[in-house]
Design an enzyme around this catalytic site. Sequence first.
Site, PDB file in Angstrom:
ATOM      1  N   ASP A 170       0.825  -1.210   0.000  1.00 28.01           N
ATOM      2  CA  ASP A 170       0.000   0.000   0.000  1.00 28.01           C
ATOM      3  C   ASP A 170       0.858   1.258   0.000  1.00 28.01           C
ATOM      4  O   ASP A 170       2.092   1.186   0.120  1.00 28.01           O
ATOM      5  CB  ASP A 170      -0.951  -0.006   1.210  1.00 28.01           C
ATOM      6  CG  ASP A 170      -0.236  -0.178   2.546  1.00 28.01           C
ATOM      7  OD1 ASP A 170       1.011  -0.237   2.570  1.00 28.01           O
ATOM      8  OD2 ASP A 170      -0.916  -0.252   3.574  1.00 28.01           O
ATOM      9  N   ASN A 194      -7.609  -0.107  13.937  1.00 30.17           N
ATOM     10  CA  ASN A 194      -9.020  -0.235  13.544  1.00 30.17           C
ATOM     11  C   ASN A 194      -9.276  -1.526  12.753  1.00 30.17           C
ATOM     12  O   ASN A 194     -10.354  -1.706  12.207  1.00 30.17           O
ATOM     13  CB  ASN A 194      -9.444   0.978  12.704  1.00 30.17           C
ATOM     14  CG  ASN A 194      -8.605   1.123  11.441  1.00 30.17           C
ATOM     15  OD1 ASN A 194      -7.728   0.302  11.183  1.00 30.17           O
ATOM     16  ND2 ASN A 194      -8.864   2.154  10.663  1.00 30.17           N
ATOM     17  N   HIS A 235      -7.558  -2.466  10.035  1.00 32.31           N
ATOM     18  CA  HIS A 235      -7.254  -2.424   8.602  1.00 32.31           C
ATOM     19  C   HIS A 235      -6.061  -3.325   8.273  1.00 32.31           C
ATOM     20  O   HIS A 235      -5.195  -3.579   9.104  1.00 32.31           O
ATOM     21  CB  HIS A 235      -7.048  -0.990   8.080  1.00 32.31           C
ATOM     22  CG  HIS A 235      -5.772  -0.311   8.447  1.00 32.31           C
ATOM     23  ND1 HIS A 235      -5.638   1.059   8.461  1.00 32.31           N
ATOM     24  CD2 HIS A 235      -4.554  -0.786   8.812  1.00 32.31           C
ATOM     25  CE1 HIS A 235      -4.411   1.383   8.791  1.00 32.31           C
ATOM     26  NE2 HIS A 235      -3.733   0.285   9.012  1.00 32.31           N
ATOM     27  N   GLU A 253      -9.690  -0.291   4.740  1.00 29.95           N
ATOM     28  CA  GLU A 253     -10.234   0.323   5.944  1.00 29.95           C
ATOM     29  C   GLU A 253     -11.585  -0.291   6.320  1.00 29.95           C
ATOM     30  O   GLU A 253     -12.243  -0.918   5.468  1.00 29.95           O
ATOM     31  CB  GLU A 253     -10.410   1.830   5.692  1.00 29.95           C
ATOM     32  CG  GLU A 253      -9.107   2.567   5.424  1.00 29.95           C
ATOM     33  CD  GLU A 253      -8.300   2.835   6.691  1.00 29.95           C
ATOM     34  OE1 GLU A 253      -8.312   2.027   7.632  1.00 29.95           O
ATOM     35  OE2 GLU A 253      -7.635   3.885   6.731  1.00 29.95           O
TER      36      GLU A 253
END
Length: 249
Positions: free
Chosen positions: A67, A136, A138, A143
Amino acid sequence: MQIRIYKNYEALSEATANTMLQTIQLKPNAVICLASGHTPLLPCKLFVQKRKEQNVDISQTTFLGLDEWVGVPPENEGSCHFFLNNTVFNPLGLNKNQFHVFDSISKNLEHECEKMDAAISSKAGIDLMIVGIGLNGHIGFNEPGVSFKNYSHVIKLDEITVTVGQKYFSSQTKVLKGITIGLQHLMEAKKVILIANGEKKAAIIKKTIEEKVTEKIPSTIMQIHKNGLIMLDADAASLLPQNYLHETE
Ligand code: GLP
């Protein structure tokens, strides 16, 4: 999904590096996708070191960057490309055609996604993915709320990611979007290892393993991967029930 728990970050890193090497020894033209961030730092360093010591041939191996922050150039030390260049690609002395990363300053990000997808298809898929996890849940920049069916895509970053992400940059850097390999790629990868260390990851690791599989917590996808492995240090595993702890190595 398997879970392995190691006594500390060093032991976890050593095991991760060994798996990377074994993958290449078994399949010299393997395609390996790597996350950046703080968790893969020691695993990648140990991989480079052990590769040299054991003289493992990587001339046919391909590496993919998982990413990137949209708009952050590779010269910026907070970019994923900078991390991979410094930690893996340059120390290994790879040829340009041996690694693929997103050019996140490109004007045509859709084309960047198409290029990554094409690179993966042309190599007949990913053999090994080493991914981290965000607070979170991810994976890469997949996401909360992302479709499990996505291949490479651009995504608006979650607030937690924007805030936590500042830790990679030496000065305040505006990051609003990410470009990432998608979870459909992850599902199709032959093997996926999610690595996590430290107490701050313990709560999301517990959810990843115990919650129902949901796109709201992307990391729960690990539960349904045919060859998914979660490798943790004792701190990241500290909220898991005792019965997992006998696996400690
Ligand atoms: C970052 C990256 C992910 C990484 C995760 C965890 O934002 N986009 O690829 O795995 O968050 O990072 P760290 O290992 O620094 O905790």
